[in-house]
Design a protein around this motif. Structure first.
Motif, PDB file in Angstrom:
ATOM      1  N   LYS A  20       0.551  -1.185  -0.083  1.00 33.96           N
ATOM      2  CA  LYS A  20       0.177   0.170   0.083  1.00 33.96           C
ATOM      3  C   LYS A  20       0.891   1.149  -0.210  1.00 33.96           C
ATOM      4  O   LYS A  20       0.930   2.007   0.012  1.00 33.96           O
ATOM      5  CB  LYS A  20      -0.589   0.138   1.129  1.00 33.96           C
ATOM      6  CG  LYS A  20      -2.120   1.280   0.879  1.00 33.96           C
ATOM      7  CD  LYS A  20      -2.184   1.582   2.542  1.00 33.96           C
ATOM      8  CE  LYS A  20      -3.555   2.148   2.392  1.00 33.96           C
ATOM      9  NZ  LYS A  20      -4.898   1.966   3.794  1.00 33.96           N
ATOM     10  N   THR A  21       2.386   0.872   0.770  1.00 32.60           N
ATOM     11  CA  THR A  21       2.295   2.301   1.045  1.00 32.60           C
ATOM     12  C   THR A  21       3.628   2.433  -0.967  1.00 32.60           C
ATOM     13  O   THR A  21       3.724   3.695  -0.507  1.00 32.60           O
ATOM     14  CB  THR A  21       3.973   2.420   1.896  1.00 32.60           C
ATOM     15  OG1 THR A  21       3.304   2.143   3.336  1.00 32.60           O
ATOM     16  CG2 THR A  21       4.605   4.261   2.272  1.00 32.60           C
ATOM     17  N   LEU A  23       1.945   2.212  -3.357  1.00 33.86           N
ATOM     18  CA  LEU A  23       1.705   2.347  -4.108  1.00 33.86           C
ATOM     19  C   LEU A  23       0.612   4.055  -4.095  1.00 33.86           C
ATOM     20  O   LEU A  23       0.885   4.119  -4.946  1.00 33.86           O
ATOM     21  CB  LEU A  23       0.362   1.076  -4.105  1.00 33.86           C
ATOM     22  CG  LEU A  23       0.430  -0.335  -4.734  1.00 33.86           C
ATOM     23  CD1 LEU A  23      -1.064  -0.823  -4.387  1.00 33.86           C
ATOM     24  CD2 LEU A  23       0.193   0.163  -6.459  1.00 33.86           C
ATOM     25  N   MET A  24       0.880   4.019  -2.998  1.00 36.16           N
ATOM     26  CA  MET A  24       0.261   6.080  -2.336  1.00 36.16           C
ATOM     27  C   MET A  24       2.158   6.401  -3.217  1.00 36.16           C
ATOM     28  O   MET A  24       1.449   7.684  -3.589  1.00 36.16           O
ATOM     29  CB  MET A  24       0.485   5.433  -1.173  1.00 36.16           C
ATOM     30  CG  MET A  24      -1.210   5.238  -0.630  1.00 36.16           C
ATOM     31  SD  MET A  24      -2.583   4.981  -1.751  1.00 36.16           S
ATOM     32  CE  MET A  24      -1.837   7.280  -0.504  1.00 36.16           C
ATOM     33  N   ASN A  25       3.055   5.814  -2.849  1.00 37.66           N
ATOM     34  CA  ASN A  25       3.832   6.673  -3.243  1.00 37.66           C
ATOM     35  C   ASN A  25       4.396   6.577  -4.909  1.00 37.66           C
ATOM     36  O   ASN A  25       4.467   7.706  -5.667  1.00 37.66           O
ATOM     37  CB  ASN A  25       5.237   5.963  -2.214  1.00 37.66           C
ATOM     38  CG  ASN A  25       5.604   6.301  -1.809  1.00 37.66           C
ATOM     39  OD1 ASN A  25       4.866   7.254  -0.621  1.00 37.66           O
ATOM     40  ND2 ASN A  25       6.870   5.615  -0.758  1.00 37.66           N
ATOM     41  N   GLN A  26       3.747   5.823  -5.587  1.00 44.18           N
ATOM     42  CA  GLN A  26       3.927   5.773  -6.786  1.00 44.18           C
ATOM     43  C   GLN A  26       2.455   6.576  -7.689  1.00 44.18           C
ATOM     44  O   GLN A  26       2.777   7.457  -8.731  1.00 44.18           O
ATOM     45  CB  GLN A  26       4.037   4.381  -7.569  1.00 44.18           C
ATOM     46  CG  GLN A  26       3.835   4.241  -9.246  1.00 44.18           C
ATOM     47  CD  GLN A  26       3.583   2.706  -9.886  1.00 44.18           C
ATOM     48  OE1 GLN A  26       4.127   1.746  -8.941  1.00 44.18           O
ATOM     49  NE2 GLN A  26       3.039   2.399 -10.626  1.00 44.18           N
ATOM     50  N   VAL A  27       2.040   6.847  -6.963  1.00 45.26           N
ATOM     51  CA  VAL A  27       0.507   7.335  -7.427  1.00 45.26           C
ATOM     52  C   VAL A  27       1.116   8.842  -7.091  1.00 45.26           C
ATOM     53  O   VAL A  27       1.322  10.199  -8.169  1.00 45.26           O
ATOM     54  CB  VAL A  27      -0.089   7.414  -6.710  1.00 45.26           C
ATOM     55  CG1 VAL A  27      -1.679   8.359  -6.483  1.00 45.26           C
ATOM     56  CG2 VAL A  27      -1.608   5.620  -7.244  1.00 45.26           C
ATOM     57  N   ARG A  28       1.888   9.106  -6.224  1.00 44.06           N
ATOM     58  CA  ARG A  28       1.970  10.804  -5.550  1.00 44.06           C
ATOM     59  C   ARG A  28       2.957  11.491  -6.855  1.00 44.06           C
ATOM     60  O   ARG A  28       3.172  12.420  -7.213  1.00 44.06           O
ATOM     61  CB  ARG A  28       2.718  10.752  -4.380  1.00 44.06           C
ATOM     62  CG  ARG A  28       1.606  10.529  -3.249  1.00 44.06           C
ATOM     63  CD  ARG A  28       2.379  10.921  -1.780  1.00 44.06           C
ATOM     64  NE  ARG A  28       1.656  10.121  -0.508  1.00 44.06           N
ATOM     65  CZ  ARG A  28       1.011   9.495   0.203  1.00 44.06           C
ATOM     66  NH1 ARG A  28       2.338   9.129   0.003  1.00 44.06           N
ATOM     67  NH2 ARG A  28       0.644   9.510   1.060  1.00 44.06           N
ATOM     68  N   ASP A 102      -1.472  14.044   4.285  1.00 41.50           N
ATOM     69  CA  ASP A 102       0.127  14.339   4.865  1.00 41.50           C
ATOM     70  C   ASP A 102       0.764  14.825   4.094  1.00 41.50           C
ATOM     71  O   ASP A 102       0.874  15.072   2.714  1.00 41.50           O
ATOM     72  CB  ASP A 102       0.390  12.911   5.165  1.00 41.50           C
ATOM     73  CG  ASP A 102       0.363  12.060   3.484  1.00 41.50           C
ATOM     74  OD1 ASP A 102       0.359  12.763   2.477  1.00 41.50           O
ATOM     75  OD2 ASP A 102       0.941  11.112   3.462  1.00 41.50           O
ATOM     76  N   PHE A 105       1.690  14.405   0.512  1.00 45.03           N
ATOM     77  CA  PHE A 105       1.057  14.890  -0.464  1.00 45.03           C
ATOM     78  C   PHE A 105       1.043  16.874  -0.486  1.00 45.03           C
ATOM     79  O   PHE A 105       0.727  16.993  -1.474  1.00 45.03           O
ATOM     80  CB  PHE A 105      -0.794  14.843  -0.221  1.00 45.03           C
ATOM     81  CG  PHE A 105      -1.575  14.882  -1.330  1.00 45.03           C
ATOM     82  CD1 PHE A 105      -1.675  13.954  -2.324  1.00 45.03           C
ATOM     83  CD2 PHE A 105      -2.302  15.979  -0.875  1.00 45.03           C
ATOM     84  CE1 PHE A 105      -2.556  14.887  -3.190  1.00 45.03           C
ATOM     85  CE2 PHE A 105      -3.105  16.950  -1.934  1.00 45.03           C
ATOM     86  CZ  PHE A 105      -3.813  16.072  -2.676  1.00 45.03           C
TER      87      PHE A 105
END
Length: 113
Positions: A20-21, A23-28, A102, A105
């Motif tokens: 999850k972390t 994927l979130m970093n990749q999306v950011r 956060d 973002f």
């Protein structure tokens, strides 16, 4: 046996959190790249039209100065608007119980070009 079961369960949860972390970093990161592309496109569109009335093979010193100043101003305004937008989103999330955004973002919303 319960010890082994709980250990593997924690490992699975840890692995899911890592995914999850990631994927979130990749999306950011993808959002930041898209944001930068949009900024560059808008700067080119706005500043080129404003500073270069008759395109030629090279830029005059006045055109070069105009482009530099225009880009600096445009990026500065873009950053100010981005900060205001992010602050508004954070306030709305707090007001409606969504929690705060956060820091990563908030940073990805601002261009540092």
């Amino acid at each position: 046996m319960a010890i082994w079961g709980s250990s593997s369960s924690n490992t699975a949860s840890s692995g899911e959190a890592d995914i999850k972390t990631h994927l979130m970093n990749q999306v950011r990161q993808e959002a930041a790249v898209t944001n930068a592309r949009n900024l560059i496109g808008k700067v080119n569109e706005h500043c080129f039209e404003a500073c270069i009335p008759n395109p030629g093979t090279s830029l005059s010193s006045a055109e070069h100065t105009c482009l530099s100043q225009c880009m600096e101003k445009y990026i500065s305004f873009w950053n100010a608007v981005s900060r205001g937008y992010i602050a508004r989103l954070a306030n709305e999330r707090k007001a409606y119980g969504g929690g705060a955004l956060d820091a990563s973002f908030v940073q990805s919303g601002e261009s540092s070009l």
